[in-house]
Scaffold this active site. Structure first.
Site, PDB file in Angstrom:
ATOM      1  N   GLY A 186      -0.968   2.504   6.484  1.00 49.63           N
ATOM      2  CA  GLY A 186      -1.279   1.780   7.723  1.00 49.63           C
ATOM      3  C   GLY A 186      -0.711   0.375   7.771  1.00 49.63           C
ATOM      4  N   LYS A 187       0.350   0.144   7.037  1.00 51.81           N
ATOM      5  CA  LYS A 187       0.946  -1.198   7.005  1.00 51.81           C
ATOM      6  C   LYS A 187       1.459  -1.596   8.394  1.00 51.81           C
ATOM      7  CE  LYS A 187       3.627   0.132   3.565  1.00 51.81           C
ATOM      8  NZ  LYS A 187       2.999   1.437   3.305  1.00 51.81           N
ATOM      9  N   GLU A 221       8.994  -3.463   8.029  1.00 51.48           N
ATOM     10  CA  GLU A 221       9.928  -2.969   7.021  1.00 51.48           C
ATOM     11  C   GLU A 221      11.263  -2.595   7.675  1.00 51.48           C
ATOM     12  OE1 GLU A 221       8.816  -0.370   3.382  1.00 51.48           O
ATOM     13  OE2 GLU A 221       8.891   0.844   5.169  1.00 51.48           O
ATOM     14  N   ILE A 258       2.608   4.906   0.876  1.00 47.10           N
ATOM     15  CA  ILE A 258       3.228   5.464   2.088  1.00 47.10           C
ATOM     16  C   ILE A 258       2.082   5.951   2.987  1.00 47.10           C
ATOM     17  CG2 ILE A 258       4.644   7.376   2.959  1.00 47.10           C
ATOM     18  CD1 ILE A 258       6.159   7.313   0.253  1.00 47.10           C
ATOM     19  N   GLY A 259       2.105   5.571   4.265  1.00 44.72           N
ATOM     20  CA  GLY A 259       1.077   6.047   5.196  1.00 44.72           C
ATOM     21  C   GLY A 259      -0.247   5.306   5.118  1.00 44.72           C
ATOM     22  N   GLN A 282      18.038   1.913  -3.737  1.00 46.72           N
ATOM     23  CA  GLN A 282      17.259   0.753  -4.222  1.00 46.72           C
ATOM     24  C   GLN A 282      18.062  -0.547  -4.129  1.00 46.72           C
ATOM     25  OE1 GLN A 282      13.963   2.948  -4.439  1.00 46.72           O
ATOM     26  NE2 GLN A 282      14.060   0.737  -4.568  1.00 46.72           N
ATOM     27  N   GLU A 310       6.047  -6.647   5.775  1.00 49.48           N
ATOM     28  CA  GLU A 310       5.694  -5.304   5.320  1.00 49.48           C
ATOM     29  C   GLU A 310       6.449  -5.036   4.023  1.00 49.48           C
ATOM     30  OE1 GLU A 310       6.342  -2.238   8.196  1.00 49.48           O
ATOM     31  OE2 GLU A 310       5.577  -0.670   6.880  1.00 49.48           O
ATOM     32  N   GLY A 354       0.849  -1.197   0.000  1.00 47.48           N
ATOM     33  CA  GLY A 354       0.000   0.000   0.000  1.00 47.48           C
ATOM     34  C   GLY A 354       0.876   1.235   0.000  1.00 47.48           C
TER      35      GLY A 354
HETATM   36  P1  DGT Z   1       2.698   2.705   6.828  1.00 48.51           P
HETATM   37  O1  DGT Z   1       2.760   1.882   8.066  1.00 48.51           O
HETATM   38  O2  DGT Z   1       1.757   2.173   5.808  1.00 48.51           O
HETATM   39  O3  DGT Z   1       2.496   4.157   7.128  1.00 48.51           O
HETATM   40  O4  DGT Z   1       4.118   2.502   6.162  1.00 48.51           O
HETATM   41  P2  DGT Z   1       5.257   3.495   5.912  1.00 48.51           P
HETATM   42  O5  DGT Z   1       4.767   4.674   5.173  1.00 48.51           O
HETATM   43  O6  DGT Z   1       6.038   3.737   7.165  1.00 48.51           O
HETATM   44  O7  DGT Z   1       6.172   2.563   5.001  1.00 48.51           O
HETATM   45  P3  DGT Z   1       6.495   2.659   3.468  1.00 48.51           P
HETATM   46  O8  DGT Z   1       7.140   1.406   3.022  1.00 48.51           O
HETATM   47  O9  DGT Z   1       5.318   3.012   2.661  1.00 48.51           O
HETATM   48  O10 DGT Z   1       7.533   3.811   3.405  1.00 48.51           O
HETATM   49  C1  DGT Z   1       8.541   4.096   4.347  1.00 48.51           C
HETATM   50  C2  DGT Z   1       9.424   5.123   3.688  1.00 48.51           C
HETATM   51  O11 DGT Z   1      10.351   4.454   2.862  1.00 48.51           O
HETATM   52  C3  DGT Z   1       8.669   6.075   2.782  1.00 48.51           C
HETATM   53  O12 DGT Z   1       9.258   7.352   2.858  1.00 48.51           O
HETATM   54  C4  DGT Z   1       8.833   5.486   1.409  1.00 48.51           C
HETATM   55  C5  DGT Z   1      10.153   4.821   1.501  1.00 48.51           C
HETATM   56  N1  DGT Z   1      10.289   3.593   0.726  1.00 48.51           N
HETATM   57  C6  DGT Z   1       9.923   2.369   1.053  1.00 48.51           C
HETATM   58  N2  DGT Z   1      10.318   1.477   0.144  1.00 48.51           N
HETATM   59  C7  DGT Z   1      10.964   2.180  -0.797  1.00 48.51           C
HETATM   60  C8  DGT Z   1      11.612   1.864  -2.006  1.00 48.51           C
HETATM   61  O13 DGT Z   1      11.746   0.727  -2.441  1.00 48.51           O
HETATM   62  N3  DGT Z   1      12.114   2.924  -2.678  1.00 48.51           N
HETATM   63  C9  DGT Z   1      11.979   4.215  -2.263  1.00 48.51           C
HETATM   64  N4  DGT Z   1      12.459   5.176  -3.018  1.00 48.51           N
HETATM   65  N5  DGT Z   1      11.401   4.534  -1.137  1.00 48.51           N
HETATM   66  C10 DGT Z   1      10.913   3.537  -0.419  1.00 48.51           C
END
Ligand code: DGT
Length: 220
Positions: A22-23, A41, A19-20, A70, A93, A17
């Site tokens: 709710g994972k 994550e 960013i943000g 990456q 996650e 899902g």
């Molecule tokens: P949640 O619990 O759904 O609010 O999850 P988030 O937002 O803490 O986790 P996520 O994976 O959507 O994103 C954490 C941060 O890491 C966010 O700034 C985006 C970044 N991110 C995650 N995976 C990747 C990736 O493969 N590439 C890039 N550029 N950024 C990533």
């Protein structure tokens, strides 16, 4: 347990899902079950790779650090996919798939990842799929609207994410939609359950309960 390339593997669920979306909250809900190995994550690893905050560097100067970031995300995701557990269910996650299909794709679209760098990441990704045990059994897609996750992201106020715009979240949303909802973009690695993750925390538990039986399928 199912048997694939490298032997037995737990029933593996990836939570995807925007960013943000709710994972983390979703994963925390499943922490109560001792038969479920919950893998959040590896963001703390991205923030401290031998003292380097790769997540911060990436947002400061994406063009310069996209390949470095990456590459490390791909490694840490591979570590989670292949982590041994005695639990019959593994809940992760994100995955190596969203790193490649959502984030690398977005960088390519925006011209932020040179073609040669993208080629190396893709070669590595293809090799992993052929030779490592990264198969999954179920995808949970926490479906949101970009405006809702933008507000949540602003509220949590993560230092590195100050550079993330609503337009970026809209584009990431569209990629997730095309991949997991419309299924027109990339191969979907397993059947997908879609949850309404716009719902407020007080109501989201109902959504979690809907998919619990599909996740706890291999537990007693
Ligand atoms: P949640 O619990 O759904 O609010 O999850 P988030 O937002 O803490 O986790 P996520 O994976 O959507 O994103 C954490 C941060 O890491 C966010 O700034 C985006 C970044 N991110 C995650 N995976 C990747 C990736 O493969 N590439 C890039 N550029 N950024 C990533």
């Amino acid at each position: 347990m199912s048997v694939t390339k490298n032997g037995p593997r737990p029933f593996t669920v990836i939570v995807e899902g925007n960013i943000g979306s709710g994972k983390t909250t979703f994963l925390n809900h499943f922490n109560q079950y001792e038969d479920v190995c919950v893998l959040a994550e590896p963001i703390e690893m991205w923030r401290n790779c031998q003292g380097h905050n790769l997540l911060g560097l990436m947002y400061q100067d994406i063009k310069k650090w996209s390949f470095t970031f990456q590459s490390y995300v791909q490694l840490t995701m591979l570590q989670h996919h292949t982590k041994q557990t005695s639990c019959p269910v593994k809940l992760m996650e994100r995955s190596i798939y969203s790193a490649r299909y959502c984030f690398v794709e977005k960088m390519k679209q925006d011209g932020l990842l040179p073609e040669a760098s993208a080629a190396v990441i893709e070669k590595h990704f293809d090799w992993i799929q052929d030779y490592a045990n990264v198969d999954v059994d179920l995808v949970v897609y926490l479906r949101t609207t970009p405006e809702v996750v933008y507000d949540r992201m602003m509220e949590r106020n993560r230092q590195e994410e100050k550079a993330v715009s609503l337009d970026y979240l809209k584009a990431l949303h569209q990629i997730h939609e095309d991949w997991l909802y419309h299924k027109t973009l990339f191969k979907v690695p397993a059947p997908v359950i879609v949850l309404d993750a716009d719902l407020d925390k007080s109501l989201i538990r109902e959504e979690y309960l809907k998919c619990e039986p599909h996740i706890l399928v291999s537990t007693k």
